[in-house]
Write a protein that holds these residues in place. Structure first.
Motif, PDB file in Angstrom:
ATOM      1  N   THR A   1       0.805  -1.223   0.000  1.00  0.00           N
ATOM      2  CA  THR A   1       0.000   0.000   0.000  1.00  0.00           C
ATOM      3  C   THR A   1       0.841   1.278   0.000  1.00  0.00           C
ATOM      4  OG1 THR A   1      -0.108  -0.080   2.435  1.00  0.00           O
ATOM      5  CG2 THR A   1      -1.901  -1.145   1.185  1.00  0.00           C
ATOM      6  N   HIS A   2       2.122   1.196   0.391  1.00  0.00           N
ATOM      7  CA  HIS A   2       3.004   2.363   0.427  1.00  0.00           C
ATOM      8  C   HIS A   2       4.312   2.020  -0.282  1.00  0.00           C
ATOM      9  CE1 HIS A   2       0.213   3.181   3.721  1.00  0.00           C
ATOM     10  NE2 HIS A   2       0.542   4.463   3.637  1.00  0.00           N
ATOM     11  N   ALA A   3       4.915   3.047  -0.877  1.00  0.00           N
ATOM     12  CA  ALA A   3       6.200   2.860  -1.544  1.00  0.00           C
ATOM     13  C   ALA A   3       7.058   4.101  -1.328  1.00  0.00           C
ATOM     14  CB  ALA A   3       6.012   2.596  -3.033  1.00  0.00           C
ATOM     15  N   LEU A   4       8.236   3.903  -0.747  1.00  0.00           N
ATOM     16  CA  LEU A   4       9.207   4.979  -0.549  1.00  0.00           C
ATOM     17  C   LEU A   4      10.199   4.911  -1.699  1.00  0.00           C
ATOM     18  CD1 LEU A   4      10.284   7.222   1.360  1.00  0.00           C
ATOM     19  CD2 LEU A   4      11.698   5.461   2.447  1.00  0.00           C
ATOM     20  N   ILE A   5      10.175   5.915  -2.583  1.00  0.00           N
ATOM     21  CA  ILE A   5      10.921   5.842  -3.834  1.00  0.00           C
ATOM     22  C   ILE A   5      11.632   7.165  -4.103  1.00  0.00           C
ATOM     23  CG2 ILE A   5       9.288   4.174  -4.802  1.00  0.00           C
ATOM     24  CD1 ILE A   5       8.095   6.480  -6.445  1.00  0.00           C
ATOM     25  N   PRO A   6      12.599   7.179  -5.030  1.00  0.00           N
ATOM     26  CA  PRO A   6      13.213   8.449  -5.459  1.00  0.00           C
ATOM     27  C   PRO A   6      12.185   9.316  -6.180  1.00  0.00           C
ATOM     28  CG  PRO A   6      14.584   6.560  -6.068  1.00  0.00           C
ATOM     29  CD  PRO A   6      13.284   6.006  -5.610  1.00  0.00           C
ATOM     30  N   ALA A   7      12.322  10.626  -6.028  1.00  0.00           N
ATOM     31  CA  ALA A   7      11.373  11.546  -6.653  1.00  0.00           C
ATOM     32  C   ALA A   7      11.378  11.405  -8.170  1.00  0.00           C
ATOM     33  CB  ALA A   7      11.713  12.982  -6.252  1.00  0.00           C
ATOM     34  N   ALA A   8      12.547  11.073  -8.748  1.00  0.00           N
ATOM     35  CA  ALA A   8      12.640  10.945 -10.201  1.00  0.00           C
ATOM     36  C   ALA A   8      11.905   9.716 -10.717  1.00  0.00           C
ATOM     37  CB  ALA A   8      14.106  10.890 -10.625  1.00  0.00           C
ATOM     38  N   ASN A   9      11.568   8.762  -9.850  1.00  0.00           N
ATOM     39  CA  ASN A   9      10.845   7.565 -10.256  1.00  0.00           C
ATOM     40  C   ASN A   9       9.337   7.686 -10.069  1.00  0.00           C
ATOM     41  OD1 ASN A   9      13.597   5.599  -9.270  1.00  0.00           O
ATOM     42  ND2 ASN A   9      12.668   5.476 -11.303  1.00  0.00           N
ATOM     43  N   ALA A  10       8.871   8.832  -9.590  1.00  0.00           N
ATOM     44  CA  ALA A  10       7.433   8.993  -9.352  1.00  0.00           C
ATOM     45  C   ALA A  10       6.685   8.975 -10.684  1.00  0.00           C
ATOM     46  CB  ALA A  10       7.166  10.303  -8.620  1.00  0.00           C
ATOM     47  N   PRO A  11       5.726   8.065 -10.852  1.00  0.00           N
ATOM     48  CA  PRO A  11       4.981   7.993 -12.121  1.00  0.00           C
ATOM     49  C   PRO A  11       3.950   9.117 -12.219  1.00  0.00           C
ATOM     50  CG  PRO A  11       4.133   6.370 -10.576  1.00  0.00           C
ATOM     51  CD  PRO A  11       5.302   7.025  -9.900  1.00  0.00           C
ATOM     52  N   ARG A  12       3.542   9.407 -13.443  1.00  0.00           N
ATOM     53  CA  ARG A  12       2.554  10.474 -13.655  1.00  0.00           C
ATOM     54  C   ARG A  12       1.162  10.026 -13.262  1.00  0.00           C
ATOM     55  NH1 ARG A  12       4.424  12.896 -19.589  1.00  0.00           N
ATOM     56  NH2 ARG A  12       6.518  13.579 -18.920  1.00  0.00           N
ATOM     57  N   GLN A  13       0.892   8.732 -13.397  1.00  0.00           N
ATOM     58  CA  GLN A  13      -0.419   8.196 -13.057  1.00  0.00           C
ATOM     59  C   GLN A  13      -0.291   7.228 -11.892  1.00  0.00           C
ATOM     60  OE1 GLN A  13      -1.968   6.434 -16.608  1.00  0.00           O
ATOM     61  NE2 GLN A  13      -2.366   8.391 -17.619  1.00  0.00           N
ATOM     62  N   ALA A  14      -1.365   7.124 -11.124  1.00  0.00           N
ATOM     63  CA  ALA A  14      -1.357   6.223  -9.967  1.00  0.00           C
ATOM     64  C   ALA A  14      -1.225   4.780 -10.418  1.00  0.00           C
ATOM     65  CB  ALA A  14      -2.635   6.411  -9.155  1.00  0.00           C
ATOM     66  N   ILE A  15      -0.539   3.984  -9.599  1.00  0.00           N
ATOM     67  CA  ILE A  15      -0.360   2.555  -9.867  1.00  0.00           C
ATOM     68  C   ILE A  15      -1.077   1.791  -8.768  1.00  0.00           C
ATOM     69  CG2 ILE A  15       1.297   0.666 -10.055  1.00  0.00           C
ATOM     70  CD1 ILE A  15       3.290   2.605 -11.209  1.00  0.00           C
ATOM     71  N   GLY A  16      -2.202   1.186  -9.111  1.00  0.00           N
ATOM     72  CA  GLY A  16      -2.979   0.453  -8.124  1.00  0.00           C
ATOM     73  C   GLY A  16      -3.401   1.345  -6.979  1.00  0.00           C
ATOM     74  N   ARG A  17      -3.297   0.805  -5.777  1.00  0.00           N
ATOM     75  CA  ARG A  17      -3.624   1.566  -4.573  1.00  0.00           C
ATOM     76  C   ARG A  17      -2.383   2.027  -3.824  1.00  0.00           C
ATOM     77  NH1 ARG A  17      -8.643  -1.949  -1.977  1.00  0.00           N
ATOM     78  NH2 ARG A  17     -10.053  -1.787  -3.792  1.00  0.00           N
ATOM     79  N   LEU A  18      -1.263   2.079  -4.518  1.00  0.00           N
ATOM     80  CA  LEU A  18      -0.022   2.488  -3.879  1.00  0.00           C
ATOM     81  C   LEU A  18      -0.037   3.974  -3.525  1.00  0.00           C
ATOM     82  CD1 LEU A  18       2.922   0.727  -5.776  1.00  0.00           C
ATOM     83  CD2 LEU A  18       2.309   0.499  -3.368  1.00  0.00           C
TER      84      LEU A  18
END
Length: 458
Positions: free
Chosen positions: A422-439
């Motif tokens: 349900t949560h993902a801690l990621i680099p800002a450059a990897n943030a997708p433009r659209q939501a992925i599932g309920r993440l």
């Protein structure tokens, strides 16, 4: 002083590059590697041996743009995870070298693959280590349908080549290359010269006849393939078996592949009926905790084209004496660097603490994208605060404290979402433009920001 009459002249051959010198030296003059010169009997003069030929055949000068290119046809082995590690299956005329610790399952897997392929293709299993009776007993124990599987127990290279030329199989397994010997050489089976010569002759035959040859190789105590390093340069694909022999799980990793992706892995479980492919490998690398525990962080790593979720466990404890740094499945040198970054940029010191790291399931992780998960597990253990159970983490950490993007970030996030995170801690450059599932995505640019957001979650 002259050599005694009747004694055999010896030379010293480098196990790394194959260079030959007349006397022992600490450092190889050819590749400058230390302690690789091994004494071996001198071979016959070149005039008494057959001339060498090009491994892949020779041709005149051609223009690259005029060469006709076609997709290589694949021969599926019938074992999905094995095909994945190979890049989709075996290639006609390709030479595959597979190595691993004794008893890890090399011969078992290849016997299963040939038994599966024998109904559709011409195959041949050549054994230089076991008798035909021993192999038949293994096939019976594994309940293999191997009634039509041709078997040859032989170690003479010339006899093996004659059989391959007469029977013309599509796939042949040589178990193992270290047991073969050629009549053209005077050295014993397993010597550097014999291994190099036998591999070169078999590779030449594979290219000329279009036969796929799979070579089984022994490994040294350090885990590297035994014999000269030129052996790995000759073949098209090099596969390594990984895993603890005390565990039921095995991994096959492609470290070289001219026909597919490097670092692709296949995951197997050792059962009473042999090796079985694991359809959901992420499940075996995640522990099942009854409650949330401190020091545990789930990493989304990328192995070849496959994203995997692996649990990283950290234990940080008060040191009694010199602090220790111990890693299992992770890079110990990189851990020291990450601890320095954590101290300098996030103000969290571990210089008086023992730090132990473990990648669950026996998997080995070498990619820098594991940095952020490693640091989050260390902070969680040091502060004795458990991370959320459904939190996935990935990202590379630089010396300046920045969190760098990881390749194929969206594929990693889709894998985490598919497994219910349900949560993902990621680099800002990897943030997708659209939501992925309920993440719910937590994008960070620096390590201090990641630590701060971690405290808010814990």
């Amino acid at each position: 002083m002259g050599q005694a009459p009747g004694s055999r002249k010896t030379v010293f051959c480098c196990s790394a590059c194959g260079a030959v010198v007349g006397k022992w030296q600490g450092q190889c003059p050819g590749c400058a590697v230390w302690n690789t010169l091994v004494e071996t009997p001198a071979e016959a003069p070149a005039g008494t041996r057959q001339p060498y030929a090009a491994l892949a055949g020779s041709s005149g000068v051609q223009v690259l743009g005029n060469i006709e290119v076609r997709e290589e046809a694949r021969l599926p082995t019938g074992i999905g995870e094995f095909d994945r590690a190979l890049g989709g299956g075996l290639v006609a005329g390709g030479v595959v070298l597979i190595g691993g610790d004794p008893g890890i399952g090399k011969s078992t897997l290849l016997l299963q693959a040939l038994a599966e392929m024998s109904a559709r293709h011409r195959v041949l299993y050549v054994s230089g280590e076991e008798s035909a009776r021993q192999i038949a007993l293994r096939a019976q124990r594994l309940a293999l349908s191997s009634g039509e599987l041709p078997l040859l127990s032989e170690i003479r290279l010339e006899a093996i080549i004659a059989t391959l030329q007469s029977s013309a199989p599509q796939v042949a397994v040589i178990d193992s290359i270290q047991t073969l010997w050629s009549e053209q050489l005077s050295s014993a089976p397993g010597s550097l010269a014999q291994v190099r010569e036998c591999a070169a002759q078999l590779t030449r035959l594979a290219k000329q006849a279009g036969t796929t040859i799979v070579l089984v190789g022994h490994v040294t105590k350090e885990g590297a393939l035994a014999g000269p390093r030129v052996l790995e340069h000759i073949v098209d694909t090099v596969l390594y078996f990984e895993g603890d022999t005390h565990s039921s799980f095995r991994l096959i990793r492609a470290v070289k592949n001219r026909y597919g992706a490097v670092n692709e892995i296949g995951v197997f479980a050792m059962t009473e009926r042999g090796l079985k492919g694991v359809s959901n490998p992420s499940a075996i690398f995640l522990s099942q905790h009854a409650t949330e525990v401190a020091g545990s962080c789930v990493l989304v790593t990328q192995e070849g084209t496959r994203p995997l979720l692996v649990e990283i466990q950290a234990l940080v404890d008060q040191a009694h004496g010199n602090p220790r740094r111990l890693t299992v499945g992770l890079d110990g040198q990189r851990l020291a660097m990450l601890l320095a970054v954590l101290h300098r940029h996030a103000g969290i010191a571990c210089f008086d603490q023992d730090v132990f790291l473990n990648a669950v399931g026996g998997v080995r992780i070498s990619e820098p994208a594991a940095d952020l998960a490693v640091l989050m597990a260390i902070v969680s253990s040091l502060k004795n605060r458990a991370l959320p159970e459904k939190l996935a983490v990935f990202g590379e950490v630089g010396l300046a404290g920045e969190v760098r993007p990881a390749p194929r970030g969206q594929e990693r996030l889709r894998e985490a979402a598919k497994l219910g995170f349900t949560h993902a801690l990621i680099p800002a450059a990897n943030a997708p433009r659209q939501a992925i599932g309920r993440l719910e995505l937590i994008a960070v640019r620096r390590i201090e920001e990641a630590v701060r957001r971690l405290r808010e979650l814990a």
